[in-house]
Scaffold this active site. Sequence first.
Site, PDB file in Angstrom:
ATOM      1  N   ASP A   1       9.945  13.679   2.208  1.00 13.48           N
ATOM      2  CA  ASP A   1      11.162  14.868   3.399  1.00 13.48           C
ATOM      3  C   ASP A   1      13.136  14.985   3.455  1.00 13.48           C
ATOM      4  OD1 ASP A   1      12.238  16.137   5.923  1.00 13.48           O
ATOM      5  OD2 ASP A   1      10.440  15.693   6.441  1.00 13.48           O
TER       6      ASP A   1
ATOM      7  N   ASP B   1       6.505  16.668   3.659  1.00 17.91           N
ATOM      8  CA  ASP B   1       6.972  17.898   4.381  1.00 17.91           C
ATOM      9  C   ASP B   1       6.474  18.918   3.537  1.00 17.91           C
ATOM     10  OD1 ASP B   1       8.353  18.707   6.727  1.00 17.91           O
ATOM     11  OD2 ASP B   1       9.719  19.579   5.677  1.00 17.91           O
TER      12      ASP B   1
ATOM     13  N   ASP C   1     -23.072 -21.005  -4.688  1.00 22.03           N
ATOM     14  CA  ASP C   1     -23.857 -21.552  -6.451  1.00 22.03           C
ATOM     15  C   ASP C   1     -25.331 -21.524  -5.114  1.00 22.03           C
ATOM     16  OD1 ASP C   1     -24.140 -23.174  -8.998  1.00 22.03           O
ATOM     17  OD2 ASP C   1     -24.638 -24.400  -6.995  1.00 22.03           O
TER      18      ASP C   1
ATOM     19  N   ASN D   1     -37.379 -24.398  -8.991  1.00 21.21           N
ATOM     20  CA  ASN D   1     -37.392 -24.836 -10.340  1.00 21.21           C
ATOM     21  C   ASN D   1     -38.471 -25.141 -10.503  1.00 21.21           C
ATOM     22  OD1 ASN D   1     -36.666 -22.234 -11.074  1.00 21.21           O
ATOM     23  ND2 ASN D   1     -34.857 -22.891 -12.442  1.00 21.21           N
TER      24      ASN D   1
ATOM     25  N   ASP E   1     -36.980 -17.492 -10.567  1.00 19.25           N
ATOM     26  CA  ASP E   1     -36.147 -15.823 -11.155  1.00 19.25           C
ATOM     27  C   ASP E   1     -36.449 -14.686  -9.655  1.00 19.25           C
ATOM     28  OD1 ASP E   1     -35.713 -16.464 -13.550  1.00 19.25           O
ATOM     29  OD2 ASP E   1     -36.890 -15.606 -14.267  1.00 19.25           O
TER      30      ASP E   1
ATOM     31  N   GLU F   1     -27.569 -20.478 -11.423  1.00 20.08           N
ATOM     32  CA  GLU F   1     -27.887 -19.964 -10.318  1.00 20.08           C
ATOM     33  C   GLU F   1     -26.969 -20.123  -9.968  1.00 20.08           C
ATOM     34  OE1 GLU F   1     -27.978 -24.870 -10.009  1.00 20.08           O
ATOM     35  OE2 GLU F   1     -28.469 -22.625 -12.102  1.00 20.08           O
TER      36      GLU F   1
END
Length: 458
Positions: free
Chosen positions: A9, A53, A329, A337, A346, A372
């Site tokens: 402005d 402005d 984690d 597993n 998975d 993981e």
Amino acid sequence: MAGRILIVDNVPTNRIILKVKLSSAYYDVIQATCGKDALDRARDSDPEIIILDTDLGDMTAHDACAHLKADPATRHIPVLIATPPGDTEAKIAALKAGADEFLAKPIDELALTARVRALMRARATTDELRRRDETARSLGFAEAPSSFAALGKIVLIGRSAEDAMTWRAGLRGLVMDEIEIIQADKVLEAIAKNNVADLYVISSDILGKTNGLRLLSDIRARPHTRSAGIVVVHGPQDRKEAVMALDLGANDIITRGADPEELALRLRSQMRRKKEADVLRNSVDEGLRLAMIDPLTGLYNRRYALPYIAQVSQKSILLEQNFALMLIDLDRFKLVNDTYGHAVGDQVLTEVAKRMRDNLRGIDLVARFGGEEFLICMPMTTLVEARTAAERLRSVIFNTPVAVASDGTSVSISASIGLSMGGQTGETIEMLLQISDRALYDAKAEGRNQVTLGSHAA
């Protein structure tokens, strides 16, 4: 600071008044005294929003806006133009010049801050698109420019069928996208049947005074319409309702009875943004995907994540903002597993990845960092927001089973999370990862299934 805003402005008093209003909301305000000064400051400081402005002394706001939108270095910055009160032609001219919004003088503080918050959200999406492109280029992958020529779909939801038909008649010849009228009480049913639109225009007073805002929230909560553009039509006197609509997630608001050309310009702008947001989610081509996407979880991989975080860090330092890094984690994943087999393992990884994606913002990065372990980067985030998000992720991972074994056994798992904050803290990416890693180790040592802050963030 909440974000950087450039005020332009040529009248010092006007700049001071506007700066006071924005600084009280903890925005970092910088100033320019004329159009040329504004163009230079925009390139040098990359503000998140520019407020012009109407008369800048050496050029009009429309000329300055056109220059900003034509420059690749500044075209992504949302522009807001202050217009004379009750001047419909000035409003339409501002939108035609490329302005993202206008505010009639004298500028109402409540409306100003609500508009700024909405434009900040839009800017975050644009920044994410640019970061993704820059990250891809840093890895040697250049994506082809995208075209947004495909027509979209707009759904009109008036307070009556006649209301919506009036809107459609006014838009005829001004908007080329498909337009459909749906009764307010049928919208959610249509969405459930996968009849979804790119944009929704909603009257704020359907089915009662504020039920339009409730419908807005319902549309935002549905997975298929979470990223849709939403424009709320409100009454001339419903100032607080209009502000509430923006804070509930409306992309734009427009006063009932406004010129149809203004509505058309706003819808075209929102459709463009919607298409850009779609690119944000879908633009990674197959070659890029193979190089940077983890094939099991569909998350980005380590190769993509590290240069991406470097981009976030540079931007955060420039704007004096914070960002969060989390290392996550899965606790005792090897036992899963060993007990149930790698196929179930998975399943666990895939489901955990999905839950993390579903519980973060579109601008947040979720990556599989290895095995993981997952990495999350949250731009423009305070420590309180980061801690809340981390606790939410820990909870959604742990509270319900993540897989089912072949014998029907439900498999649950917990996660430990190490959190660090970057941006204004001065640490390099390597240092932040080390801080997160130490915090993750502490979370494991203290019993697992918890969030631990790195030492510098406590």
